[in-house]
Design an enzyme around this catalytic site. Structure first.
Site, mmCIF file in Angstrom:
data_model
loop_
_atom_site.group_PDB
_atom_site.id
_atom_site.type_symbol
_atom_site.label_atom_id
_atom_site.label_comp_id
_atom_site.label_asym_id
_atom_site.label_seq_id
_atom_site.Cartn_x
_atom_site.Cartn_y
_atom_site.Cartn_z
ATOM 1 N N HIS F 14 0.847 -1.191 0.000
ATOM 2 C CA HIS F 14 0.000 0.000 0.000
ATOM 3 C C HIS F 14 0.884 1.243 0.000
ATOM 4 O O HIS F 14 2.110 1.164 0.028
ATOM 5 C CB HIS F 14 -0.956 0.008 1.219
ATOM 6 C CG HIS F 14 -0.389 0.607 2.469
ATOM 7 N ND1 HIS F 14 -1.050 1.550 3.213
ATOM 8 C CD2 HIS F 14 0.801 0.391 3.092
ATOM 9 C CE1 HIS F 14 -0.310 1.880 4.259
ATOM 10 N NE2 HIS F 14 0.802 1.199 4.212
ATOM 11 N N CYS F 33 5.881 6.859 3.953
ATOM 12 C CA CYS F 33 4.655 6.051 3.834
ATOM 13 C C CYS F 33 3.940 6.314 2.515
ATOM 14 O O CYS F 33 3.014 5.585 2.161
ATOM 15 C CB CYS F 33 3.715 6.329 5.001
ATOM 16 S SG CYS F 33 4.464 5.938 6.593
ATOM 17 N N HIS F 39 5.111 0.278 -0.437
ATOM 18 C CA HIS F 39 5.784 -0.562 0.568
ATOM 19 C C HIS F 39 4.716 -1.539 1.052
ATOM 20 O O HIS F 39 3.635 -1.596 0.449
ATOM 21 C CB HIS F 39 6.379 0.297 1.697
ATOM 22 C CG HIS F 39 5.365 0.984 2.542
ATOM 23 N ND1 HIS F 39 4.682 2.103 2.124
ATOM 24 C CD2 HIS F 39 4.885 0.703 3.774
ATOM 25 C CE1 HIS F 39 3.857 2.494 3.068
ATOM 26 N NE2 HIS F 39 3.939 1.652 4.080
ATOM 27 N N HIS F 41 3.181 -4.556 4.336
ATOM 28 C CA HIS F 41 3.142 -5.028 5.722
ATOM 29 C C HIS F 41 2.576 -6.447 5.787
ATOM 30 O O HIS F 41 1.851 -6.885 4.890
ATOM 31 C CB HIS F 41 2.246 -4.122 6.586
ATOM 32 C CG HIS F 41 2.683 -2.703 6.666
ATOM 33 N ND1 HIS F 41 3.773 -2.308 7.406
ATOM 34 C CD2 HIS F 41 2.195 -1.562 6.096
ATOM 35 C CE1 HIS F 41 3.927 -0.997 7.297
ATOM 36 N NE2 HIS F 41 2.992 -0.514 6.499
ATOM 37 N N ASP F 79 -5.015 -10.340 0.616
ATOM 38 C CA ASP F 79 -3.735 -11.038 0.774
ATOM 39 C C ASP F 79 -2.959 -11.095 -0.540
ATOM 40 O O ASP F 79 -3.486 -11.512 -1.573
ATOM 41 C CB ASP F 79 -3.983 -12.459 1.293
ATOM 42 C CG ASP F 79 -2.687 -13.116 1.731
ATOM 43 O OD1 ASP F 79 -1.802 -12.414 2.266
ATOM 44 O OD2 ASP F 79 -2.557 -14.340 1.537
ATOM 45 N N HIS F 80 -1.692 -10.676 -0.468
ATOM 46 C CA HIS F 80 -0.809 -10.620 -1.641
ATOM 47 C C HIS F 80 -1.369 -9.694 -2.720
ATOM 48 O O HIS F 80 -1.186 -9.924 -3.909
ATOM 49 C CB HIS F 80 -0.519 -12.028 -2.187
ATOM 50 C CG HIS F 80 0.474 -12.767 -1.337
ATOM 51 N ND1 HIS F 80 0.149 -13.285 -0.120
ATOM 52 C CD2 HIS F 80 1.801 -13.031 -1.518
ATOM 53 C CE1 HIS F 80 1.227 -13.860 0.409
ATOM 54 N NE2 HIS F 80 2.243 -13.720 -0.411
ATOM 55 N N GLU F 126 -0.773 -3.173 12.164
ATOM 56 C CA GLU F 126 0.021 -2.921 10.964
ATOM 57 C C GLU F 126 1.489 -3.266 11.186
ATOM 58 O O GLU F 126 2.151 -3.818 10.303
ATOM 59 C CB GLU F 126 -0.106 -1.449 10.575
ATOM 60 C CG GLU F 126 0.349 -1.146 9.170
ATOM 61 C CD GLU F 126 0.398 0.343 8.902
ATOM 62 O OE1 GLU F 126 -0.204 0.776 7.915
ATOM 63 O OE2 GLU F 126 1.049 1.090 9.672
#
Lengths: 136, 136, 136, 136, 136, 136
Positions: F14, F33, F39, F41, F79-80, F126
């Protein structure tokens, strides 16, 4: 050959301090870790022993016995203590995690030999970001 | 209404000690926690704030700003310190986790109001087996 | 000989992608891990160094110095970055955790030699269910 | 040479019990761990494999494949089971963590050889305070 | 008003089982969780109490006393036991985490009232992926 | 009334980005950010539901059913993935953890009502140092 590890914990005060140096020199080398008023940690201690499984018993060592030896000879001397001031096996030493791991090895190893296991590793975690391992 | 929590950590020495009591009485009430030579912990501090999401920014608060306020006003005074001896906002108080949580609330709350968030909870974890929460 | 480990963390985007293959072949081999729009992780990095305790200092290495070297040469290049696109020492490589561990070893090892410690292990944890270790 | 570790979990019942002994002798040696009505744990299993990175693929092993082999051959036989009663590869054995680690090694190792990786370590964590490691 | 939480742990066997149903119906509703041969967990129990800080003592409650009450009245009855078979306060109940949390509340609450604290929450974590909270 | 919480996890890319602002303004407000190359998480998601225990079943909700609803409606979409680009319920929104928590509530709540439980809290962690909670 199998390895088994027991965790025990202790909360203690300490400071990094070389008694042969002045307070100023200690402060310049060790910074806040040498605060003369002390600071402290929740230490986690992992004792790893190794050996052959005892055939009849089916395990390497009775974990309760291992835990009670660690508590009797190590934890009872460190928990809620000032490591620099009150711990006989750290007297005269710089109280780094490195020196603490070696001293715990030397204290504990004879008692482990008596219950027929080999000490493999003393690991001490000082904060979530650092730990020391000593293999003798 | 949304809640956001920031964790910071500090390592410090302390003892449970009521200055109006004798050493003996302190020892009988607080046991090893009152060791005159101090002990210490790795404390974890969770600061929870609440409020409305700022529409243009899309978040409640800049976490870096929140973290830097906690570090400036709280962590810098506690980390690698002796809480009984060196921390202005704990002077004259029994240094329990309960009193520490309340004192941190009182120290931090005015600065959080300045950045337009409501302090919701101060949580302090002293060991993996206990923590305190204060909601003001 | 003593071993000391420092943990640092970074959050980054990546994808498994072999630039010599078509998107289809990448997708068929790497599945969702090769999503062209990227995904990401909170990586944990453990740097273990080994050596003799420096007698006068009582420790193996100043952990703050070790941490600052890791932050300067590794974390600052990876944190909040896209590892495939922005990280010089990963250019042209398949961005697996395995390759990342080896590249971090090669980047970091010369700087550790300058402070007189031997790099022993680079460990990277990608999720709570998997990690890679590289011993050189 | 690179090492990669996959964690899987299972929840199971067991007791420490030597079938060649009376209930009394089992109780005197193993205490509460030999409760005839069973007790149980959330076990964590770490499978570490080692080898050379496959050049074209850029990794040692497909973690999903590794995970699915561990699930198929190990976890599916242990999860939500009674290890003493229902697990074929533990039949007739004292169900210690040590014996479980060795049995898992023997079960899993042939399947790992088929996907061209060397099993390096089977680690089982029984509680947060103890774990066993077996290196073959 | 301040809240303080104490964690204790126990390892036990259980199954989801409604004694008014056939084995087939139990199996169809609860799946592997109803295995007649049992399975088990490492349970973590958090007891949260609330109240005013006792002025002279500077804390809400002596954590050692709180811990010993939880151990005496709860943990000693659950640890290394079969919850369905051996735990008096779960007799005749479906052994879900929900019912366990309520039963622990009812067992423990009278003893906490005797030491002048209010029980606020019983939290039980069954695996790393699920927990139950009961507030009375 | 009882509360039960299920944890699920997802790894995603994100950036903090307000599409009504220039890249420069985004960079000045959100710093690293807002890196245009993304980047990511490892996010942990806790879904807490509440209600009365179903008498015949002895639990509040079948945890496998709860988990499968969360996986189907939330995790499979995140996810992914790249949350800014690929997630329908985040389209046009600033991808903060706060907004993500609210969007997950709105997505999930209708499906939970169909299985007769009340959604109580969506919590997203996060990093190990911050999390968001939304109670509707």
């Amino acid at each position: 050959m199998i390895f088994i590890t027991r965790r025990e914990r202790f909360s203690a005060a300490h400071r990094l301090f070389n008694p042969e140096w002045s307070e100023e020199k200690n402060a310049s080398f060790y910074g806040g870790c040498s605060n003369p008023n002390w600071h402290g940690h929740n230490y986690e201690l992992w004792i790893t022993v190794k050996g052959e499984i005892k055939q009849e018993l089916g395990y390497l060592v009775d974990l309760k016995l291992l835990g009670s030896l660690v508590k009797e000879h190590i934890i009872s001397k460190l928990d809620h203590k000032n490591i620099n001031v009150e711990v006989d096996f750290m007297k005269g030493k710089m109280v780094s995690t490195e020196n603490l791991a070696i001293a715990i090895w030397e204290e504990l190893e004879p008692f482990l030999r008596q219950i027929d296991v080999d000490l493999h590793c003393v690991k001490i975690q000082e904060t979530e970001n650092n730990f020391v391992e000593y293999y003798g």
